[in-house]
Write a protein that holds these residues in place. Structure first.
Motif, PDB file in Angstrom:
ATOM      1  N   ASP A  62       0.679  -8.357  -2.669  1.00 46.30           N
ATOM      2  CA  ASP A  62      -0.550  -7.607  -2.391  1.00 46.30           C
ATOM      3  C   ASP A  62      -1.713  -8.372  -3.018  1.00 46.30           C
TER       4      ASP A  62
ATOM      5  N   VAL B 160       1.104  -4.174   6.380  1.00 44.68           N
ATOM      6  CA  VAL B 160      -0.349  -4.329   6.267  1.00 44.68           C
ATOM      7  C   VAL B 160      -1.027  -3.587   7.418  1.00 44.68           C
TER       8      VAL B 160
ATOM      9  N   GLU C  88      -3.968 -12.885   9.589  1.00 42.58           N
ATOM     10  CA  GLU C  88      -3.924 -13.709   8.367  1.00 42.58           C
ATOM     11  C   GLU C  88      -2.490 -13.761   7.805  1.00 42.58           C
TER      12      GLU C  88
ATOM     13  N   ASN D 171       2.093 -14.299  -0.259  1.00 44.13           N
ATOM     14  CA  ASN D 171       2.938 -13.784   0.822  1.00 44.13           C
ATOM     15  C   ASN D 171       4.122 -14.708   1.125  1.00 44.13           C
TER      16      ASN D 171
ATOM     17  N   PRO E 118       6.986   5.055  11.340  1.00 45.45           N
ATOM     18  CA  PRO E 118       7.261   6.175  10.436  1.00 45.45           C
ATOM     19  C   PRO E 118       6.152   7.234  10.566  1.00 45.45           C
TER      20      PRO E 118
ATOM     21  N   ALA F 149       1.114  -0.355  13.244  1.00 42.95           N
ATOM     22  CA  ALA F 149       0.914   0.413  14.476  1.00 42.95           C
ATOM     23  C   ALA F 149       0.385  -0.497  15.576  1.00 42.95           C
TER      24      ALA F 149
ATOM     25  N   ILE G  74       5.915  -2.294  10.410  1.00 40.95           N
ATOM     26  CA  ILE G  74       5.510  -0.895  10.618  1.00 40.95           C
ATOM     27  C   ILE G  74       4.045  -0.850  11.058  1.00 40.95           C
TER      28      ILE G  74
ATOM     29  N   GLY H  75       0.829  -1.215   0.000  1.00 41.88           N
ATOM     30  CA  GLY H  75       0.000   0.000   0.000  1.00 41.88           C
ATOM     31  C   GLY H  75       0.856   1.253   0.000  1.00 41.88           C
ATOM     32  N   VAL H  76       0.308   2.300   0.606  1.00 43.96           N
ATOM     33  CA  VAL H  76       0.936   3.627   0.596  1.00 43.96           C
ATOM     34  C   VAL H  76       2.325   3.609   1.240  1.00 43.96           C
ATOM     35  N   MET H  77       2.422   3.024   2.443  1.00 50.01           N
ATOM     36  CA  MET H  77       3.706   3.067   3.152  1.00 50.01           C
ATOM     37  C   MET H  77       4.750   2.195   2.472  1.00 50.01           C
TER      38      MET H  77
HETATM   39  N1  NAP Z   1       0.092   5.705   6.374  1.00 47.76           N
HETATM   40  C1  NAP Z   1       0.921   6.188   7.302  1.00 47.76           C
HETATM   41  O1  NAP Z   1       1.277   7.374   7.319  1.00 47.76           O
HETATM   42  C2  NAP Z   1       1.479   5.262   8.362  1.00 47.76           C
HETATM   43  C3  NAP Z   1       2.372   5.760   9.306  1.00 47.76           C
HETATM   44  C4  NAP Z   1       2.912   4.882  10.241  1.00 47.76           C
HETATM   45  C5  NAP Z   1       2.551   3.529  10.240  1.00 47.76           C
HETATM   46  N2  NAP Z   1       1.661   3.087   9.335  1.00 47.76           N
HETATM   47  C6  NAP Z   1       1.302   1.650   9.369  1.00 47.76           C
HETATM   48  O2  NAP Z   1       1.665   1.080   8.120  1.00 47.76           O
HETATM   49  C7  NAP Z   1       0.781  -0.006   7.832  1.00 47.76           C
HETATM   50  C8  NAP Z   1       0.345   0.134   6.392  1.00 47.76           C
HETATM   51  O3  NAP Z   1      -0.343   1.369   6.226  1.00 47.76           O
HETATM   52  P1  NAP Z   1      -0.694   1.938   4.779  1.00 47.76           P
HETATM   53  O4  NAP Z   1      -1.142   3.343   4.997  1.00 47.76           O
HETATM   54  O5  NAP Z   1       0.394   1.633   3.815  1.00 47.76           O
HETATM   55  O6  NAP Z   1      -1.970   1.008   4.450  1.00 47.76           O
HETATM   56  P2  NAP Z   1      -2.545   0.571   3.030  1.00 47.76           P
HETATM   57  O7  NAP Z   1      -2.252   1.619   2.005  1.00 47.76           O
HETATM   58  O8  NAP Z   1      -3.953   0.132   3.246  1.00 47.76           O
HETATM   59  O9  NAP Z   1      -1.638  -0.714   2.658  1.00 47.76           O
HETATM   60  C9  NAP Z   1      -1.856  -2.002   3.140  1.00 47.76           C
HETATM   61  C10 NAP Z   1      -1.811  -2.948   1.927  1.00 47.76           C
HETATM   62  O10 NAP Z   1      -1.830  -4.290   2.398  1.00 47.76           O
HETATM   63  C11 NAP Z   1      -2.697  -5.023   1.549  1.00 47.76           C
HETATM   64  N3  NAP Z   1      -3.163  -6.225   2.240  1.00 47.76           N
HETATM   65  C12 NAP Z   1      -4.337  -6.444   2.915  1.00 47.76           C
HETATM   66  N4  NAP Z   1      -4.384  -7.704   3.393  1.00 47.76           N
HETATM   67  C13 NAP Z   1      -3.216  -8.295   3.031  1.00 47.76           C
HETATM   68  C14 NAP Z   1      -2.685  -9.594   3.213  1.00 47.76           C
HETATM   69  N5  NAP Z   1      -3.339 -10.537   3.918  1.00 47.76           N
HETATM   70  N6  NAP Z   1      -1.487  -9.879   2.668  1.00 47.76           N
HETATM   71  C15 NAP Z   1      -0.787  -8.946   1.969  1.00 47.76           C
HETATM   72  N7  NAP Z   1      -1.253  -7.685   1.751  1.00 47.76           N
HETATM   73  C16 NAP Z   1      -2.449  -7.383   2.281  1.00 47.76           C
HETATM   74  C17 NAP Z   1      -3.798  -4.051   1.241  1.00 47.76           C
HETATM   75  O11 NAP Z   1      -4.545  -4.480   0.130  1.00 47.76           O
HETATM   76  P3  NAP Z   1      -6.129  -4.046   0.059  1.00 47.76           P
HETATM   77  O12 NAP Z   1      -6.148  -2.552   0.080  1.00 47.76           O
HETATM   78  O13 NAP Z   1      -6.565  -4.640  -1.227  1.00 47.76           O
HETATM   79  O14 NAP Z   1      -6.769  -4.631   1.289  1.00 47.76           O
HETATM   80  C18 NAP Z   1      -3.013  -2.770   0.994  1.00 47.76           C
HETATM   81  O15 NAP Z   1      -2.570  -2.676  -0.351  1.00 47.76           O
HETATM   82  C19 NAP Z   1      -0.368   0.068   8.833  1.00 47.76           C
HETATM   83  O16 NAP Z   1      -0.254  -0.980   9.787  1.00 47.76           O
HETATM   84  C20 NAP Z   1      -0.197   1.405   9.530  1.00 47.76           C
HETATM   85  O17 NAP Z   1      -0.495   1.302  10.907  1.00 47.76           O
HETATM   86  C21 NAP Z   1       1.134   3.903   8.381  1.00 47.76           C
END
Ligand code: NAP
Length: 276
Positions: free
Chosen positions: A38, A73, A80, A59, A121, A100, A98, A13-15
């Motif tokens: 993904d 994730v 999972e 995975n 982050p 949370a 990463i 995803g984004v991170m």
């Molecule tokens: N965004 C921030 O600024 C930030 C800052 C610090 C920490 N974090 C942490 O970073 C983590 C990721 O955040 P993010 O913002 O990157 O979230 P995100 O954009 O939703 O990315 C998560 C990705 O994981 C995929 N996914 C879901 N289930 C999965 C599985 N079983 N196996 C493999 N991939 C799977 C999702 O696919 P689908 O969308 O198709 O479900 C999505 O593409 C979170 O735990 C968050 O707490 C984020």
């Protein structure tokens, strides 16, 4: 870190993309040594087109290839991911989470793997000006973690995991609190009749300049404030209004609320993982 190693991401995803673009732009690793999984086919196509990585829906394939395995994730998908990865991580591999709230002990238990690090982050990582606070890892694993995190901005390793929880409140929530303050400054400048574009430029330049000045100064921030506050002057009047509005107490209260919520979420995740 001269030898070839493989960087893997579970969750793209984004991170994950922020980390990938950072590490590739530093030239620390070539795209063909990065693999990510993904569930979303469109997302897989997008990342492989944009960065030239190997993408998969599996995975386990990532776990079996990675020397540094990043879990990126959402917390609700962690159990999972544990089921998929357990028994498939290379014994020498370093894991970096990463996610949370996920503690080192929960990660070690869930993955049945000892070499685990945990990082928090923040949002400015997206423009490579982030701050990541992290704990765990040593030796080569720690060097690889550091290399990946440096692609997103600054990083600080802490001895105690509890400092990562505090960082979740301070640098994790901090950008939203600072952005709220910037919004209030824009509104205030507009209220005074300053043209929007001028307000935008002056507020941001003031914020960045002040942060840089504080960073370079070797005196306490209170002394810097004192230096610009002449008796009966404009700054003195402005600060008095902030004091009457309990500005410092409100900021402390909001950081503390974020910290308490971080602990609550961590405990909730811990309960969920041990029930499953
Ligand atoms: N965004 C921030 O600024 C930030 C800052 C610090 C920490 N974090 C942490 O970073 C983590 C990721 O955040 P993010 O913002 O990157 O979230 P995100 O954009 O939703 O990315 C998560 C990705 O994981 C995929 N996914 C879901 N289930 C999965 C599985 N079983 N196996 C493999 N991939 C799977 C999702 O696919 P689908 O969308 O198709 O479900 C999505 O593409 C979170 O735990 C968050 O707490 C984020």
């Amino acid at each position: 870190m001269s030898e070839q190693w493989t960087l893997g991401f579970v969750g793209a995803g984004v991170m994950a993309e922020t980390m990938i673009s950072g590490v590739l732009s530093r030239g620390s690793i070539p795209p063909e040594r990065v693999v990510a999984s993904d569930p979303n086919p469109a997302r897989r196509d997008e990342l492989s087109r944009r960065h030239g990585l190997r993408m998969t829906a599996n995975n386990r394939e990532v776990a079996e290839a990675a020397d540094l395995l990043v879990l990126a994730v959402k917390p609700q998908n962690l159990s999972e991911v544990f089921r998929d990865l357990t028994g498939h991580i290379k014994p020498t591999s370093q894991v970096l989470s990463i996610v949370a709230g996920a503690s080192l002990s929960a990660l070690r238990r869930g993955l049945e793997h000892h070499q685990v690090a945990r990082a928090m982050p923040n949002l400015p990582c997206r423009v490579h000006r982030g701050m990541t606070v992290w704990a765990g890892a040593e030796g080569e694993g720690a060097a690889r973690v550091r290399e990946v995190l440096m692609g997103m901005g600054e990083q600080i390793h802490v001895e105690h995991e509890s400092d990562v929880d505090r960082a979740t409140a301070v640098n994790g929530t901090g950008p939203a609190i600072v952005a709220e303050f910037v919004k209030a400054m824009f509104e205030a400048a507009t209220y005074l009749g300053q043209p929007r574009e001028l307000a935008h430029e002056t507020v941001l330049a003031t914020l960045l300049g002040t942060a840089e000045m504080i960073r370079r100064s070797d005196v306490h921030v209170a002394q810097l404030i004192d230096e610009v506050t002449s008796p009966g002057g404009t700054t003195s009047r402005a600060l008095q209004v902030l004091k009457e509005g309990r500005f410092s107490a409100v900021v402390t209260g909001s950081f503390d609320a974020a910290y308490q919520r971080t602990l609550e979420l961590g405990q909730g995740l811990e309960r969920k993982l041990s029930d499953e």
